[in-house]
Design an enzyme around this catalytic site. Structure first.
Site, PDB file in Angstrom:
ATOM      1  N   HIS A 276       0.849  -1.197   0.000  1.00 31.64           N
ATOM      2  CA  HIS A 276       0.000   0.000   0.000  1.00 31.64           C
ATOM      3  C   HIS A 276       0.877   1.237   0.000  1.00 31.64           C
ATOM      4  CE1 HIS A 276      -3.171   2.835   1.018  1.00 31.64           C
ATOM      5  NE2 HIS A 276      -4.007   1.908   0.594  1.00 31.64           N
TER       6      HIS A 276
ATOM      7  N   ASP B 270      -8.033  -4.919  -0.655  1.00 30.77           N
ATOM      8  CA  ASP B 270      -8.498  -5.735  -1.782  1.00 30.77           C
ATOM      9  C   ASP B 270      -8.278  -7.222  -1.579  1.00 30.77           C
ATOM     10  OD1 ASP B 270      -9.535  -3.811  -3.499  1.00 30.77           O
ATOM     11  OD2 ASP B 270      -7.527  -3.181  -4.087  1.00 30.77           O
TER      12      ASP B 270
HETATM   13  N1  CMC Z   1       3.964  -7.451  -4.836  1.00 33.88           N
HETATM   14  C1  CMC Z   1       5.303  -7.523  -4.935  1.00 33.88           C
HETATM   15  N2  CMC Z   1       6.103  -6.494  -4.669  1.00 33.88           N
HETATM   16  C2  CMC Z   1       5.534  -5.343  -4.284  1.00 33.88           C
HETATM   17  C3  CMC Z   1       4.151  -5.200  -4.162  1.00 33.88           C
HETATM   18  C4  CMC Z   1       3.361  -6.321  -4.448  1.00 33.88           C
HETATM   19  N3  CMC Z   1       2.031  -6.250  -4.349  1.00 33.88           N
HETATM   20  N4  CMC Z   1       3.860  -3.946  -3.745  1.00 33.88           N
HETATM   21  C5  CMC Z   1       5.032  -3.323  -3.624  1.00 33.88           C
HETATM   22  N5  CMC Z   1       6.030  -4.169  -3.951  1.00 33.88           N
HETATM   23  C6  CMC Z   1       7.433  -3.871  -3.954  1.00 33.88           C
HETATM   24  C7  CMC Z   1       7.848  -3.204  -5.267  1.00 33.88           C
HETATM   25  O1  CMC Z   1       8.212  -4.142  -6.250  1.00 33.88           O
HETATM   26  C8  CMC Z   1       8.996  -2.366  -4.792  1.00 33.88           C
HETATM   27  O2  CMC Z   1      10.102  -3.217  -4.598  1.00 33.88           O
HETATM   28  P1  CMC Z   1      11.555  -2.754  -5.072  1.00 33.88           P
HETATM   29  O3  CMC Z   1      11.837  -1.528  -4.256  1.00 33.88           O
HETATM   30  O4  CMC Z   1      12.402  -3.940  -4.767  1.00 33.88           O
HETATM   31  O5  CMC Z   1      11.419  -2.448  -6.537  1.00 33.88           O
HETATM   32  C9  CMC Z   1       8.567  -1.897  -3.425  1.00 33.88           C
HETATM   33  O6  CMC Z   1       7.689  -2.897  -2.936  1.00 33.88           O
HETATM   34  C10 CMC Z   1       7.863  -0.550  -3.431  1.00 33.88           C
HETATM   35  O7  CMC Z   1       6.806  -0.595  -4.365  1.00 33.88           O
HETATM   36  P2  CMC Z   1       6.211   0.677  -5.103  1.00 33.88           P
HETATM   37  O8  CMC Z   1       5.443   0.263  -6.313  1.00 33.88           O
HETATM   38  O9  CMC Z   1       7.265   1.709  -5.294  1.00 33.88           O
HETATM   39  O10 CMC Z   1       5.226   1.226  -4.027  1.00 33.88           O
HETATM   40  P3  CMC Z   1       3.979   2.121  -4.342  1.00 33.88           P
HETATM   41  O11 CMC Z   1       3.699   2.878  -3.117  1.00 33.88           O
HETATM   42  O12 CMC Z   1       4.131   2.898  -5.577  1.00 33.88           O
HETATM   43  O13 CMC Z   1       2.886   1.012  -4.623  1.00 33.88           O
HETATM   44  C11 CMC Z   1       0.940  -0.208  -4.721  1.00 33.88           C
HETATM   45  C12 CMC Z   1       1.742   0.824  -3.929  1.00 33.88           C
HETATM   46  C13 CMC Z   1      -0.409  -0.419  -4.045  1.00 33.88           C
HETATM   47  C14 CMC Z   1       0.709   0.316  -6.151  1.00 33.88           C
HETATM   48  C15 CMC Z   1       1.747  -1.531  -4.776  1.00 33.88           C
HETATM   49  O14 CMC Z   1       1.927  -2.028  -3.472  1.00 33.88           O
HETATM   50  C16 CMC Z   1       1.089  -2.580  -5.659  1.00 33.88           C
HETATM   51  O15 CMC Z   1       1.283  -2.574  -6.874  1.00 33.88           O
HETATM   52  N6  CMC Z   1       0.265  -3.491  -5.060  1.00 33.88           N
HETATM   53  C17 CMC Z   1      -0.467  -4.454  -5.828  1.00 33.88           C
HETATM   54  C18 CMC Z   1      -1.727  -3.819  -6.372  1.00 33.88           C
HETATM   55  C19 CMC Z   1      -2.751  -3.622  -5.270  1.00 33.88           C
HETATM   56  O16 CMC Z   1      -2.984  -4.503  -4.456  1.00 33.88           O
HETATM   57  N7  CMC Z   1      -3.418  -2.452  -5.305  1.00 33.88           N
HETATM   58  C20 CMC Z   1      -4.458  -2.113  -4.354  1.00 33.88           C
HETATM   59  C21 CMC Z   1      -3.992  -1.035  -3.410  1.00 33.88           C
HETATM   60  S1  CMC Z   1      -5.065  -0.868  -1.989  1.00 33.88           S
HETATM   61  C22 CMC Z   1      -6.521  -0.319  -2.635  1.00 33.88           C
HETATM   62  C23 CMC Z   1      -6.456   1.066  -3.134  1.00 33.88           C
HETATM   63  O17 CMC Z   1      -6.280   1.999  -2.333  1.00 33.88           O
HETATM   64  O18 CMC Z   1      -6.610   1.253  -4.340  1.00 33.88           O
END
Ligand code: CMC
Length: 411
Positions: free
Chosen positions: A294, A346
């Site tokens: 998140h 989710d």
């Molecule tokens: N699976 C694997 N690795 C992950 C995931 C995941 N679900 N989420 C984050 N990471 C890793 C990512 O690969 C990165 O690792 P590294 O630094 O080694 O490259 C690190 O954690 C930071 O990730 P980020 O994408 O920079 O973090 P963010 O704040 O931009 O992403 C997020 C937040 C929700 C987009 C992401 O966690 C994600 O893609 N999750 C899966 C999709 C998901 O479940 N979305 C629903 C979010 S909750 C409902 C809502 O509010 O919409």
């Protein structure tokens, strides 16, 4: 466990999910530098762009409150309708206020001519979220009748909250050549939604679980779709336009689209014994595990997940089949152990919606149906203290280019 409603739609889902995966891959690659390294910009991560009195999402403590009420105070006690009033007006309603709101929501459930016409004209291959976005934009045809802005905003918010479930259910049933089901005024907002999709009245536990899930998804601060709604509202465009922007933004797999993908993953994993190898393989291929991680709850669990996990347990207990509870909790343990990520809203919402009999193709629309009170509360807050939202970017493209006549361009 695959119900007939799910089996019918799974094949059609596959093509759609492939497209979503492809989109996610493009997003992933374009958010990183050309060398595939760290993202150049952090997507406004950690940037405070406004004050808001609606919701406190505290990533440090792992807490969430609506208008000062911790989500645990509201979960299992307040209803979705009470929560909508709370989000719009800042206080829980009196009995009289709740009765009045319930009557107004019930009276607004049926669709107006334009939305109905549009839904019946759309081809059935259109995605439910696209149908929802298209129909919502037509609700503006209701007109404003010269009302004062305050009561007009509340009327529009009620219209949107009331009609979202009907739009989703109507299009879903048309898509599957099923007859439309008229809204039932004697059912709660959540129970009526389930009824209009499925054609039968939910059990008390199912109706309560749906209500809770919708309450937990009703609001979440400046998430991407709410931000989109506020950007649109800040141009002084109307509430229907702002909510249409929000629906389009929620659709993406990194936001609302994650619940459907999380469920798809659980079905693919199938058995508890397959969890560890599946997650190992996905992480080795640098795949995102949908329903985990998140932007704000980085170092703590998403507080909504615990309530949905408890609801999943209750639904499993009602049927006597704990398969999805065991599967989901095992996935959560394994992902946390291997990657340190917590499940977000989710993740547990996915099997809860599945066990409630919601078809996979409607998962994202359920998120939308639930989030309308939050979006509309933010639009009202934006109007009340408006400033155009207009950030800057750093220009990194070529400079001082000279116009070349078309026949001399050599390509
Ligand atoms: N699976 C694997 N690795 C992950 C995931 C995941 N679900 N989420 C984050 N990471 C890793 C990512 O690969 C990165 O690792 P590294 O630094 O080694 O490259 C690190 O954690 C930071 O990730 P980020 O994408 O920079 O973090 P963010 O704040 O931009 O992403 C997020 C937040 C929700 C987009 C992401 O966690 C994600 O893609 N999750 C899966 C999709 C998901 O479940 N979305 C629903 C979010 S909750 C409902 C809502 O509010 O919409």
């Amino acid at each position: 466990m695959t119900t007939p409603a799910h089996a019918d739609t799974m094949e059609a889902d596959t093509a759609r999910l492939r497209e979503m995966d492809a989109r996610a891959a493009v997003i992933e690659s374009t958010s990183r530098g050309s060398d595939g390294g760290q993202p150049t910009y952090e997507g406004l991560s950690g940037v405070v762009i406004s004050a808001s009195a609606i919701c406190d999402v505290n990533g440090e403590r792992g807490t969430l409150s609506y208008r000062g009420y911790d989500i645990g105070e509201l979960a299992c006690r307040a209803t979705f309708e009470e929560t909508a009033h709370l989000l719009w007006h800042g206080d829980l309603p009196s009995r009289q206020e709740l009765d009045s709101l319930t009557a107004r929501l019930t009276a607004e459930r049926e669709l107006n001519g334009a939305a109905d016409l549009i839904l019946s004209a759309l081809p059935t291959h259109v995605e439910p979220m696209d149908a929802l976005r298209t129909a919502v934009s037509s609700l503006t045809c209701n007109g404003t009748n010269g009302q004062d802005p305050g009561s007009m905003q509340e009327d529009q918010a009620i219209c949107l909250v009331a009609k979202f479930p009907t739009i989703v259910a109507r299009f879903y049933r048309r898509r599957h050549s099923l007859p439309p089901i008229a809204p039932r005024p004697d059912l709660s907002h959540a129970a009526n939604f389930l009824y209009m999709v499925q054609g039968h009245e939910p059990t008390t536990l199912q109706a309560q679980t749906m209500d809770l899930a919708m309450l937990l998804m009703a609001e979440h601060g400046f998430n991407a779709s709410t931000f989109a709604a506020r950007v649109t509202a800040a141009t002084l465009s109307d509430m229907y336009a702002a909510v249409t922007s929000a629906v389009g933004t929620l659709k993406g797999p990194l936001h609302g689209g994650a619940n459907e993908q999380a469920m798809r993953m659980m079905l693919e994993i199938g058995e508890v014994a397959n969890v560890a190898p599946y997650i190992d393989d996905a992480l080795a291929r640098k795949q995102r595990i949908m329903g985990f991680g998140h932007r704000v709850y980085r170092h703590s669990a998403d507080p909504r997940a615990a309530y949905l996990r408890a609801s999943l347990f209750d639904l499993c207990a009602e049927s006597g089949d704990f398969h999805f509870y065991e599967l989901a909790t095992t996935i959560a343990e394994v992902v946390h152990a291997k990657k340190g990520l917590y499940p977000n809203v989710d993740f547990y919402a996915a099997p809860v919606l599945y066990l409630l009999g919601i078809p996979l193709e409607l998962f994202v629309t359920v998120f939308a149906v639930s989030r309308v009170p939050g979006w509309t509360a933010h639009v009202m807050e934006q109007y009340a203290n408006n400033k155009l939202i207009r950030p800057l970017s750093t220009y990194v493209g070529p400079e001082n280019r000279v116009y070349c006549p078309i026949d001399d361009r050599g390509h």
